[in-house]
Design a protein around this motif. Structure first.
Motif, PDB file in Angstrom:
ATOM      1  N   PHE A 130       0.826  -1.205   0.000  1.00  0.00           N
ATOM      2  CA  PHE A 130       0.000   0.000   0.000  1.00  0.00           C
ATOM      3  C   PHE A 130       0.861   1.255   0.000  1.00  0.00           C
ATOM      4  O   PHE A 130       0.638   2.194  -0.779  1.00  0.00           O
ATOM      5  N   SER A 131       1.874   1.299   0.881  1.00  0.00           N
ATOM      6  CA  SER A 131       2.736   2.485   0.976  1.00  0.00           C
ATOM      7  C   SER A 131       3.541   2.687  -0.292  1.00  0.00           C
ATOM      8  O   SER A 131       3.712   3.818  -0.764  1.00  0.00           O
ATOM      9  N   LEU A 132       4.035   1.592  -0.844  1.00  0.00           N
ATOM     10  CA  LEU A 132       4.826   1.690  -2.069  1.00  0.00           C
ATOM     11  C   LEU A 132       3.985   2.237  -3.220  1.00  0.00           C
ATOM     12  O   LEU A 132       4.426   3.133  -3.957  1.00  0.00           O
ATOM     13  N   LEU A 133       2.776   1.730  -3.352  1.00  0.00           N
ATOM     14  CA  LEU A 133       1.898   2.220  -4.420  1.00  0.00           C
ATOM     15  C   LEU A 133       1.509   3.678  -4.193  1.00  0.00           C
ATOM     16  O   LEU A 133       1.422   4.461  -5.147  1.00  0.00           O
ATOM     17  N   LEU A 134       1.290   4.057  -2.921  1.00  0.00           N
ATOM     18  CA  LEU A 134       0.943   5.445  -2.632  1.00  0.00           C
ATOM     19  C   LEU A 134       2.093   6.380  -2.982  1.00  0.00           C
ATOM     20  O   LEU A 134       1.885   7.466  -3.532  1.00  0.00           O
ATOM     21  N   MET A 135       3.335   5.958  -2.693  1.00  0.00           N
ATOM     22  CA  MET A 135       4.492   6.796  -3.030  1.00  0.00           C
ATOM     23  C   MET A 135       4.624   6.980  -4.541  1.00  0.00           C
ATOM     24  O   MET A 135       4.933   8.072  -5.020  1.00  0.00           O
ATOM     25  N   ILE A 136       4.360   5.918  -5.277  1.00  0.00           N
ATOM     26  CA  ILE A 136       4.406   6.014  -6.741  1.00  0.00           C
ATOM     27  C   ILE A 136       3.286   6.932  -7.233  1.00  0.00           C
ATOM     28  O   ILE A 136       3.486   7.755  -8.139  1.00  0.00           O
ATOM     29  N   LEU A 137       2.105   6.813  -6.619  1.00  0.00           N
ATOM     30  CA  LEU A 137       0.977   7.670  -6.976  1.00  0.00           C
ATOM     31  C   LEU A 137       1.300   9.140  -6.703  1.00  0.00           C
ATOM     32  O   LEU A 137       1.042  10.014  -7.537  1.00  0.00           O
ATOM     33  N   PHE A 247       0.572  10.476   4.324  1.00  0.00           N
ATOM     34  CA  PHE A 247       1.772  10.618   3.490  1.00  0.00           C
ATOM     35  C   PHE A 247       2.961  11.117   4.299  1.00  0.00           C
ATOM     36  O   PHE A 247       4.102  10.722   4.074  1.00  0.00           O
ATOM     37  N   HIS A 248       2.710  11.990   5.276  1.00  0.00           N
ATOM     38  CA  HIS A 248       3.795  12.578   6.053  1.00  0.00           C
ATOM     39  C   HIS A 248       4.630  11.522   6.760  1.00  0.00           C
ATOM     40  O   HIS A 248       5.854  11.641   6.862  1.00  0.00           O
ATOM     41  N   ASN A 394      -4.479   8.383   1.110  1.00  0.00           N
ATOM     42  CA  ASN A 394      -3.641   9.141   2.033  1.00  0.00           C
ATOM     43  C   ASN A 394      -4.189   9.058   3.461  1.00  0.00           C
ATOM     44  O   ASN A 394      -3.460   8.778   4.418  1.00  0.00           O
ATOM     45  N   GLN A 395      -5.485   9.279   3.627  1.00  0.00           N
ATOM     46  CA  GLN A 395      -6.067   9.256   4.959  1.00  0.00           C
ATOM     47  C   GLN A 395      -6.211   7.840   5.505  1.00  0.00           C
ATOM     48  O   GLN A 395      -6.180   7.635   6.724  1.00  0.00           O
ATOM     49  N   THR A 396      -6.338   6.864   4.627  1.00  0.00           N
ATOM     50  CA  THR A 396      -6.333   5.470   5.078  1.00  0.00           C
ATOM     51  C   THR A 396      -4.992   5.127   5.704  1.00  0.00           C
ATOM     52  O   THR A 396      -4.917   4.441   6.736  1.00  0.00           O
ATOM     53  N   LEU A 397      -3.932   5.614   5.098  1.00  0.00           N
ATOM     54  CA  LEU A 397      -2.593   5.397   5.644  1.00  0.00           C
ATOM     55  C   LEU A 397      -2.457   6.048   7.023  1.00  0.00           C
ATOM     56  O   LEU A 397      -1.849   5.471   7.934  1.00  0.00           O
ATOM     57  N   ALA A 398      -3.040   7.232   7.187  1.00  0.00           N
ATOM     58  CA  ALA A 398      -3.000   7.911   8.487  1.00  0.00           C
ATOM     59  C   ALA A 398      -3.711   7.078   9.550  1.00  0.00           C
ATOM     60  O   ALA A 398      -3.266   7.026  10.706  1.00  0.00           O
ATOM     61  N   VAL A 399      -4.815   6.423   9.176  1.00  0.00           N
ATOM     62  CA  VAL A 399      -5.550   5.584  10.127  1.00  0.00           C
ATOM     63  C   VAL A 399      -4.663   4.431  10.613  1.00  0.00           C
ATOM     64  O   VAL A 399      -4.570   4.169  11.819  1.00  0.00           O
ATOM     65  N   PHE A 400      -4.008   3.743   9.692  1.00  0.00           N
ATOM     66  CA  PHE A 400      -3.111   2.649  10.076  1.00  0.00           C
ATOM     67  C   PHE A 400      -1.996   3.148  10.990  1.00  0.00           C
ATOM     68  O   PHE A 400      -1.655   2.512  11.993  1.00  0.00           O
TER      69      PHE A 400
END
Length: 478
Positions: A130-137, A247-248, A394-400
């Motif tokens: 998930f993080s890798l794909l978000l960084m590419i996005l 993202f931060h 982005n906000q899903t990542l913040a939840v995790f």
């Protein structure tokens, strides 16, 4: 203007008061050697001056979100001020500080490793992908938009395609070279442009005190399309980077590998988020002040136009041609300085879970080539589609991240409430959005709220059960 000034003051006071409290909860150890010294490699682990580490962290996280997101968020009324202020102080800054400092304690570990260590192996694997794909996005999103802005600024002598190629070429170099060779040297220049932009626009606001509506005058204000864009959860997703952003936490490990001393963590991680909140506050206020306090006029203006056009009109209209160009350069610098480090973060995330040393350039190229290829493919997708999916990812990542930090604090017998409350709130926001939004499942609003509430309640019960499994604190001997 009184509302704006109070909001600005609260952000500054929040840094000194609540930031100090969060720092004490974490428990910094100034005498503890940081990864910059214990794992120095001349590539990613390099001791750097605190002012430079702060500036890089700020520019890393300050992409288009605190500018474009704030402009779209103020369409919900002055309530946007509340979310920027309290979201930053109690959510985003806490999220950024603790994730950054936990990375410092764990030798600069990337976010998937930090979250996985707390929430389990399955979550770790999910977070890696998930993080890798978000960084590419993010890398793809922050190539296309600054390219459009540069083409708008310079005019007919260039094309958007040319700027895309130039920016992407820079991203490749920023991803592969030692962090102090390119990023460390260019960021002071980018930082000047971004800070000039923010200060220039803020001074212009004070010259137009009557153009800003006060919070009390807009109580009860709702958007005309509130049936499809209700303030909850839409405003909390629109204003992400200006309040809290997952993202931060992917960027913080880069600076965790360069921080000289733990006592500087609050300045770098908590402080950078507060400054970003100030930038978001300025642009939210500027967007509505530009139309003399008329939310309807702002809404009508943005129909069929991107926030980039409004940013250009405000910059040139308030600061003149030369000042407007400098301000636009600041706006352009914001996404570029997030896009380059997003792809660099992607390299570090991949290298961490593949256990590939990054000291040799050959290894860095090996890990980065698939990342560059995927980013180039993603850039071909329509920008508006990319941005919508980036918002909820982005906000899903913040939840995790918030739940992982809550578990860690509970295990360490620290005040876990500072992350538990934001975790519960963001869980409710994100799930409601995914279920209700047009880029989600498009369920009816009431059903989306009910499901989100049930999921949030279940997670609360699971956390309570987990907490009961923790061994009791051993009493100190007298």
């Amino acid at each position: 203007m009184i509302t704006f000034c109070i909001a600005l003051l609260l952000l500054i006071v929040g840094y000194f008061v609540y930031g100090t409290f969060v720092e004490k909860v974490f428990g910094v150890e100034p005498d503890r050697a940081t990864p910059a010294y214990t794992s120095t490699d001349g590539i990613d682990y390099i001791p750097m001056p605190t002012w430079k580490v702060f500036l890089i962290q700020f520019l890393n996280i300050a992409g288009l979100g605190p500018i474009f997101g704030a402009i779209m968020g103020i369409l919900y009324g002055p309530s946007a001020y509340l979310w920027i202020v309290f979201g930053t102080i109690f959510g985003g800054a806490v999220h950024d500080y603790l994730s950054g400092m936990l990375s410092v304690r764990r030798n600069g570990a990337s976010l998937p490793e930090l979250v996985g260590d707390e929430l389990g192996v399955v979550i770790k694997q999910v977070m890696r992908v998930f993080s890798l794909l978000l960084m590419i996005l993010v890398g793809a999103v922050f190539v296309v938009n600054p390219a459009n802005l540069l083409d708008l600024l310079i005019g007919e002598s260039t094309t958007t395609t040319l700027w895309i190629a130039i920016i992407f070429g820079y991203y490749i170099l920023a991803t592969l070279l030692p962090i102090d060779k390119l990023i460390g040297r260019l960021y002071p220049l980018f930082g000047f442009a971004l800070l000039f932009m923010a200060i220039g626009i803020m001074v212009s606001l004070f010259l137009r005190p009557d153009s800003l509506p006060e919070f009390t005058a807009a109580i009860g204000y709702t958007r005309s399309d509130s049936d499809v864009n209700p303030i909850f959860p839409m405003m909390f997703i629109s204003i992400a980077c200006g309040a809290i952003s997952g993202f931060h936490a992917t960027q913080s490990p880069m600076m965790a590998r360069c921080l000289k001393n733990e006592k500087m963590g609050r300045r770098v991680f908590y402080g950078a988020m507060v400054v970003e909140g100030i930038v978001a506050l300025i642009w939210a206020a500027a967007a509505i002040a530009f139309f003399d306090g008329s939310f309807t006029a702002l809404s009508d203006y943005l129909k069929g136009k991107t926030p980039a056009i409004l940013v250009n009109d405000i910059s040139v209209g308030w600061l003149g041609t030369f000042g407007g160009i400098l301000a636009m350069l600041g706006v352009i610098a914001a996404p570029i300085t997030s896009g380059d480090t997003a792809l660099r973060s992607a390299r570090l995330i991949a290298a961490d879970f593949l256990h590939i040393s990054q000291k040799k350039i050959r290894n860095r190229i090996l890990v980065s080539l698939p990342i560059f290829a995927l980013a180039w493919v993603v850039m071909m997708i329509d920008f508006e589609v990319l941005w919508r999916y980036f918002a909820w990812c982005n906000q899903t990542l913040a939840v995790f991240t918030l739940w992982a930090l809550t578990v860690w604090l509970a295990r360490e017998r620290k005040c876990y409430w500072i992350t538990l409350i934001p975790a519960l709130f963001m869980t409710m926001v994100t799930i409601t959005y995914i279920l209700f939004a047009r880029e989600g499942l498009r369920l009816p609003y009431e059903i989306s709220l009910d499901i989100a509430f049930v999921v949030t309640l279940v997670l609360t019960v699971l956390f309570a059960r987990f907490k009961r499994t923790l061994p009791s604190r051993v009493p100190l001997k007298k």
